[in-house]
Design a protein around this motif. Structure first.
Motif, PDB file in Angstrom:
ATOM      1  N   ASP A  24       0.825  -1.207   0.000  1.00 24.12           N
ATOM      2  CA  ASP A  24       0.000   0.000   0.000  1.00 24.12           C
ATOM      3  C   ASP A  24       0.862   1.262   0.000  1.00 24.12           C
ATOM      4  O   ASP A  24       0.489   2.277  -0.604  1.00 24.12           O
ATOM      5  N   GLU A  25       2.037   1.203   0.641  1.00 23.28           N
ATOM      6  CA  GLU A  25       2.945   2.355   0.636  1.00 23.28           C
ATOM      7  C   GLU A  25       3.500   2.581  -0.767  1.00 23.28           C
ATOM      8  O   GLU A  25       3.610   3.721  -1.231  1.00 23.28           O
ATOM      9  N   LYS A  27       2.051   1.760  -3.531  1.00 24.37           N
ATOM     10  CA  LYS A  27       0.946   2.256  -4.356  1.00 24.37           C
ATOM     11  C   LYS A  27       0.713   3.741  -4.128  1.00 24.37           C
ATOM     12  O   LYS A  27       0.526   4.515  -5.072  1.00 24.37           O
ATOM     13  N   ARG A  28       0.736   4.161  -2.846  1.00 22.68           N
ATOM     14  CA  ARG A  28       0.530   5.574  -2.529  1.00 22.68           C
ATOM     15  C   ARG A  28       1.630   6.435  -3.128  1.00 22.68           C
ATOM     16  O   ARG A  28       1.374   7.507  -3.692  1.00 22.68           O
ATOM     17  N   LYS A  29       2.868   5.963  -3.011  1.00 23.30           N
ATOM     18  CA  LYS A  29       3.993   6.722  -3.538  1.00 23.30           C
ATOM     19  C   LYS A  29       3.897   6.835  -5.047  1.00 23.30           C
ATOM     20  O   LYS A  29       4.136   7.908  -5.630  1.00 23.30           O
ATOM     21  N   TYR A  30       3.531   5.744  -5.698  1.00 27.26           N
ATOM     22  CA  TYR A  30       3.398   5.738  -7.161  1.00 27.26           C
ATOM     23  C   TYR A  30       2.324   6.717  -7.616  1.00 27.26           C
ATOM     24  O   TYR A  30       2.528   7.506  -8.531  1.00 27.26           O
ATOM     25  N   ARG A  31       1.180   6.681  -6.963  1.00 26.13           N
ATOM     26  CA  ARG A  31       0.089   7.581  -7.349  1.00 26.13           C
ATOM     27  C   ARG A  31       0.489   9.043  -7.206  1.00 26.13           C
ATOM     28  O   ARG A  31       0.136   9.878  -8.035  1.00 26.13           O
ATOM     29  N   GLY A  32       1.222   9.346  -6.130  1.00 27.96           N
ATOM     30  CA  GLY A  32       1.666  10.722  -5.935  1.00 27.96           C
ATOM     31  C   GLY A  32       2.624  11.170  -7.023  1.00 27.96           C
ATOM     32  O   GLY A  32       2.553  12.303  -7.492  1.00 27.96           O
ATOM     33  N   LYS A  35       0.836  11.551 -10.578  1.00 34.25           N
ATOM     34  CA  LYS A  35      -0.037  12.733 -10.607  1.00 34.25           C
ATOM     35  C   LYS A  35       0.741  13.968 -11.041  1.00 34.25           C
ATOM     36  O   LYS A  35       0.236  14.827 -11.774  1.00 34.25           O
ATOM     37  N   TYR A  59       6.996   0.590 -10.952  1.00 27.26           N
ATOM     38  CA  TYR A  59       5.744   0.165 -10.317  1.00 27.26           C
ATOM     39  C   TYR A  59       5.241  -1.147 -10.912  1.00 27.26           C
ATOM     40  O   TYR A  59       4.643  -1.970 -10.215  1.00 27.26           O
ATOM     41  N   SER A  63       4.715  -3.692  -7.916  1.00 28.89           N
ATOM     42  CA  SER A  63       3.299  -3.862  -7.561  1.00 28.89           C
ATOM     43  C   SER A  63       2.841  -5.304  -7.721  1.00 28.89           C
ATOM     44  O   SER A  63       1.757  -5.664  -7.266  1.00 28.89           O
ATOM     45  N   LYS A 204     -14.842   5.675  -1.759  1.00 27.99           N
ATOM     46  CA  LYS A 204     -14.189   4.920  -0.698  1.00 27.99           C
ATOM     47  C   LYS A 204     -14.599   3.474  -0.905  1.00 27.99           C
ATOM     48  O   LYS A 204     -15.744   3.110  -0.638  1.00 27.99           O
TER      49      LYS A 204
END
Length: 307
Positions: A24-25, A27-32, A35, A59, A63, A204
Motif C-alpha cells: 500500500d505504501e 501504491k501511494r507513492k506511485y500515485r503521488g 499525478k 511500479y 506492484s 471509498k
C-alpha cells in the motif's frame, strides 16, 4: 530489456521507498508521483516524461508480488557479486552460469519479469504496457477504450479494450494476444488506467462520497433535501433537526456496482453559515441568542484541556 540494464536499476530508489515497503505504501507513492509527472499535465516536458516512464516501469515490477520477489532475489545476487565468470574470475560479463542456475541463465529471471518466459521451447512474445486516462464516470460504469498503438516495425494497430465497471485509479487491465509477437504466439497488452477526479464525487472502496451544503436553518430545524447521484437522478435525504456540521448520511444502493456487490452513497453535511444577516432575520437571531444564553457549549473544553 537486457538483464544487466535491469539489475542495475534500483526500482525502490526510483519510487523513493524502502526495500521493505508494504504494497500500500508503494501504491501511494506511485500515485503521488504519476499525478505530478503524467504526460497529460506536462506537455512537451521531456525530462518529466522520462521520469514518468521510469516510475511506471518500477511500479510494474514492485506492484506484482511474484515479479517483486524475482527481482529482489536476482538483484541481491548481482549486488553480492554472486554471478562469476568461469574459473572464479570477475563479475558477470556474459560468462557461464550453469553452476548457479543449473544450466540456465540469469537473463531469464529478468526476462520473466517482462513476460519473456523460460529458455526451453518456443517463447511467447513479450508482454507490453501502455497507459490510458478515463473519466470518473467511466470508471464507475465501465467503458470501451479505443487505442492506436505503434509496433516495432512502424505499423500501427487499433485495439478495443473493455474497462469493467468499478475500476480504481492505478488498475491494470489485460488484453490477451495484443503484445509483441513470439514463436509461441504474441504476448499480452496491459493497460494502466488513470482516473480523472470528479467535480463533486469521490469514492471509498465501492461507496461514492459527496459533500452536501445545507443552510443553518435546515440543520437546526430539519429538512428534506435533494442530492444528485451518478446516474443523473436525484434522491431525497432527510436532515434531522439539530444535525451537526460534518455528519454523514448513508443512501443505500447508490454507490458503485462491482460484481454482485453494490456500494452506497455517503452524504456528508456541510452547514453553510450566512456571511451577513439583516432585518427580521437578525432580530430573530438576537432573540435566539438571548433565550439560549444559559447554554455553555464549551463547558467541558477547559476541563479536558487540563487532563
Amino acid at each position: 530489456m537486457a538483464a544487466k540494464d535491469l539489475y542495475e536499476k534500483d526500482f525502490y530508489k526510483v519510487l523513493g521507498v524502502d526495500k521493505k515497503a508494504a504494497a500500500d505504501e508503494i501504491k501511494r507513492k506511485y500515485r503521488g508521483l504519476v499525478k505530478d509527472l503524467h504526460p497529460d499535465t506536462n506537455h512537451g516536458d521531456s525530462a518529466k516524461e522520462e521520469k514518468f516512464k521510469a516510475v511506471s516501469e518500477a511500479y510494474e515490477i514492485l506492484s506484482d508480488p511474484k515479479k517483486r520477489a524475482e527481482y529482489d532475489e536476482a538483484r541481491s545476487l548481482f549486488e553480492r557479486g554472486g554471478f562469476r565468470a568461469p574459473g572464479g574470475g570477475g563479475n558477470f560479463q556474459g560468462g557461464d552460469f550453469s553452476d548457479i542456475f543449473g544450466g540456465g541463465n540469469p537473463q531469464d529471471i529478468f526476462a520473466n519479469l517482462f513476460g519473456g518466459g523460460g529458455r526451453r521451447g518456443p517463447r511467447k512474445g513479450q508482454d507490453l504496457q501502455t497507459e490510458a486516462t478515463i473519466t470518473f464516470r467511466e470508471s464507475v460504469f465501465g467503458t470501451n477504450l479505443d487505442l492506436r498503438l505503434g509496433t516495432d516495425r512502424g505499423a500501427a494497430q487499433n485495439i478495443t479494450a473493455r474497462v469493467p465497471a468499478g475500476v480504481n485509479d492505478g488498475a491494470k487491465i489485460r488484453v490477451k494476444g495484443k503484445g509483441a509477437p513470439g514463436e509461441a504466439g504474441p504476448g499480452d497488452l496491459f493497460i494502466l488506467l488513470h482516473v480523472k477526479p470528479h467535480p463533486i464525487f469521490s469514492r471509498k472502496a465501492e461507496n461514492l462520497t459527496i459533500t452536501l451544503p445545507i443552510t443553518f436553518t435546515e440543520a437546526a430545524l430539519g429538512a428534506d433535501v435533494k442530492v444528485p447521484v451518478m446516474s443523473g437522478e436525484e434522491v431525497t435525504v432527510r436532515i434531522a433537526p439539530g444535525t451537526p456540521n460534518g455528519r454523514t448520511l448513508r443512501v443505500k444502493g447508490r454507490g458503485i456496482t462491482k460484481g454482485s456487490h453494490v456500494g452506497d452513497l455517503l452524504v456528508t453535511v456541510d452547514v453553510q453559515v450566512p456571511q451577513r444577516v439583516d432585518g427580521k432575520a437578525l432580530e430573530a437571531l438576537k432573540t435566539f441568542a438571548v433565550e439560549t444564553a444559559g447554554e455553555d457549549v464549551r463547558a467541558e473544553l477547559a476541563a479536558k484541556a487540563k487532563q
